[in-house]
Design an enzyme around this catalytic site. Structure first.
Site, PDB file in Angstrom:
ATOM      1  N   ASP A  18     -21.806   0.575  34.159  1.00 51.99           N
ATOM      2  CA  ASP A  18     -21.059  -0.643  33.870  1.00 51.99           C
ATOM      3  C   ASP A  18     -21.331  -1.593  35.034  1.00 51.99           C
ATOM      4  O   ASP A  18     -21.729  -1.156  36.124  1.00 51.99           O
ATOM      5  CB  ASP A  18     -19.568  -0.308  33.754  1.00 51.99           C
ATOM      6  CG  ASP A  18     -18.699  -1.540  33.614  1.00 51.99           C
ATOM      7  OD1 ASP A  18     -19.014  -2.398  32.777  1.00 51.99           O
ATOM      8  OD2 ASP A  18     -17.702  -1.646  34.360  1.00 51.99           O
ATOM      9  N   ASP A  20     -19.304  -4.944  36.062  1.00 55.50           N
ATOM     10  CA  ASP A  20     -18.205  -5.584  36.783  1.00 55.50           C
ATOM     11  C   ASP A  20     -17.251  -4.561  37.395  1.00 55.50           C
ATOM     12  O   ASP A  20     -16.735  -3.673  36.707  1.00 55.50           O
ATOM     13  CB  ASP A  20     -17.422  -6.497  35.848  1.00 55.50           C
ATOM     14  CG  ASP A  20     -18.303  -7.585  35.242  1.00 55.50           C
ATOM     15  OD1 ASP A  20     -19.425  -7.776  35.731  1.00 55.50           O
ATOM     16  OD2 ASP A  20     -17.860  -8.232  34.273  1.00 55.50           O
ATOM     17  N   ASP A 192     -15.491   1.564  35.726  1.00 56.09           N
ATOM     18  CA  ASP A 192     -14.174   1.400  36.351  1.00 56.09           C
ATOM     19  C   ASP A 192     -13.048   1.341  35.333  1.00 56.09           C
ATOM     20  O   ASP A 192     -11.879   1.404  35.702  1.00 56.09           O
ATOM     21  CB  ASP A 192     -14.140   0.098  37.164  1.00 56.09           C
ATOM     22  CG  ASP A 192     -14.151  -1.126  36.263  1.00 56.09           C
ATOM     23  OD1 ASP A 192     -13.141  -1.860  36.221  1.00 56.09           O
ATOM     24  OD2 ASP A 192     -15.158  -1.353  35.575  1.00 56.09           O
TER      25      ASP A 192
END
Length: 277
Positions: A18, A20, A192
Site C-alpha cells: 500500500d 499512503d 496500514d
C-alpha cells in the site's frame, strides 16, 4: 532483514505495498493539492478542504465512510481536469513533495525485496496519474491504482473506471499472480489500514505497517508482524549520487501549501469549538 534470495526454479514472488502511510508518510493524492491549486486546477476553498482532509488522514487515518466521502468529493472535483496537465504538474513537483516523505524503513524493505529477487508492486487507492510516477521513483516493478474515465477531450469525466480499494485490491493482486506467475503463499504484503485486510489475507506473509486500531487488533489476533515506520528520508540522502535540478518557481507552491494547511487546521479547531459549544 529478509535475507533469502529467490530460487528461480520456483514460481515467482512479489511484495505488495500500500502507498499512503505505508511507504510515504502522507496521502499521495492530497499532497499534490497545493500544486493543483498553484496550477489553477482547484480554487482556494478546495485547497482548504483537501488540507483539512490531509490533517484528518495524518491524525487518525480515514475509516470506510470517510474514504467513500473523500472518493466522491475528489471524483467530482477532478471533472473537467486536463489529464496531460495533471501529469505535468505531478512530474514537475514529484521530487519536492514526495521525496521528503518516503519512509526510510519502506525504502529499505523495497531494496531488500528486490535483492531477494521479488517484484515490488505498489497497490494504491490514489489515482494512476499520481501513483505511477511515485512507483517509478521508488523503483517499483508494477503499479495498481484507481483509474478515472477520460473523455475524448482528454479531460476526466468524473466517473471512476476502476477503484483500487478494499476487496478490489485483493482481486487485482490475484489477477497479477495469475498473469505473472506469482505464488501468493510466498508473497508479502504491507498496509496500514484495515480496509486492506483482503489484500493482506491474500498472501502468505502479511505485515501491518503503522496500523490503524482495527488493523492492529486483527494483526495481533492473527499473529501478523506489526512494523512501525517513522523515519521519512530523502532519496538523495540514501543515494548520494541522486540529484534533482532546482526549481525556483516552485517555492511559492510550498508557501501556498503551508498556508492552506494552517488554514485547514484553524478551520478544524473552530469547527470543534462550535460543536462543543
Amino acid at each position: 532483514m529478509l535475507g533469502v534470495v529467490e530460487n528461480h526454479s520456483l514460481p515467482r514472488t512479489a511484495a505488495f505495498f500500500d502507498l499512503d502511510k505505508t511507504v510515504i508518510a502522507k496521502s499521495s493524492t492530497l499532497t499534490f493539492s497545493k500544486s493543483f491549486y498553484q496550477g489553477g486546477l482547484i480554487n482556494r476553498r478546495a485547497a482548504l478542504r483537501t488540507a483539512y482532509a490531509q490533517f484528518v488522514f495524518l491524525v487518525g487515518g480515514m475509516d470506510h465512510d470517510q474514504m467513500e466521502r473523500t472518493r466522491e468529493y475528489l471524483s467530482a472535483l477532478v471533472r473537467g481536469w486536463n489529464v496531460q496537465q495533471v501529469k505535468e504538474i505531478v512530474a514537475e513537483t514529484l521530487h519536492e513533495l514526495i521525496d521528503p516523505i518516503i519512509y526510510d524503513e519502506a525504502a529499505s524493505l523495497i531494496e531488500e525485496h528486490h535483492t531477494a529477487g521479488r517484484d515490488v508492486v505498489i497497490v494504491s487507492t490514489s489515482g494512476a496519474e499520481v501513483v505511477e510516477p511515485i512507483g517509478e521513483l521508488l523503483g517499483a516493478d508494477r503499479v495498481v491504482a484507481t483509474r478515472m474515465v477520460v473523455g475524448e477531450d482528454g479531460c476526466f469525466t468524473g466517473e471512476v473506471e476502476y477503484y483500487a480499494y478494499g476487496p478490489t485490491k485483493a482481486e487485482a493482486i490475484k489477477e497479477l499472480a495469475e498473469s505473472e506467475g506469482y505464488d501468493l503463499e510466498r508473497c508479502h504484503a504491507y498496509s496500514d489500514s484495515v480496509t486492506d485486510l483482503p489484500m493482506l489475507q491474500a498472501v502468505g506473509h502479511p505485515h501491518a505497517v503503522n496500523p490503524d486500531r482495527a488493523l492492529r487488533r486483527e494483526a495481533l489476533a492473527r499473529g501478523w508482524p506489526i512494523l512501525d515506520f517513522h523515519r521519512p528520508v530523502r532519496l538523495k540522502q540514501r543515494l548520494p549520487g541522486f540529484a534533482v535540478p532546482p526549481r525556483p518557481a516552485l517555492v511559492a507552491v510550498a508557501a501556498i501549501g503551508a498556508a492552506a494547511a494552517t488554514a485547514g487546521l484553524v478551520w478544524y479547531a473552530n469547527r470543534r469549538r462550535s460543536t462543543v459549544a
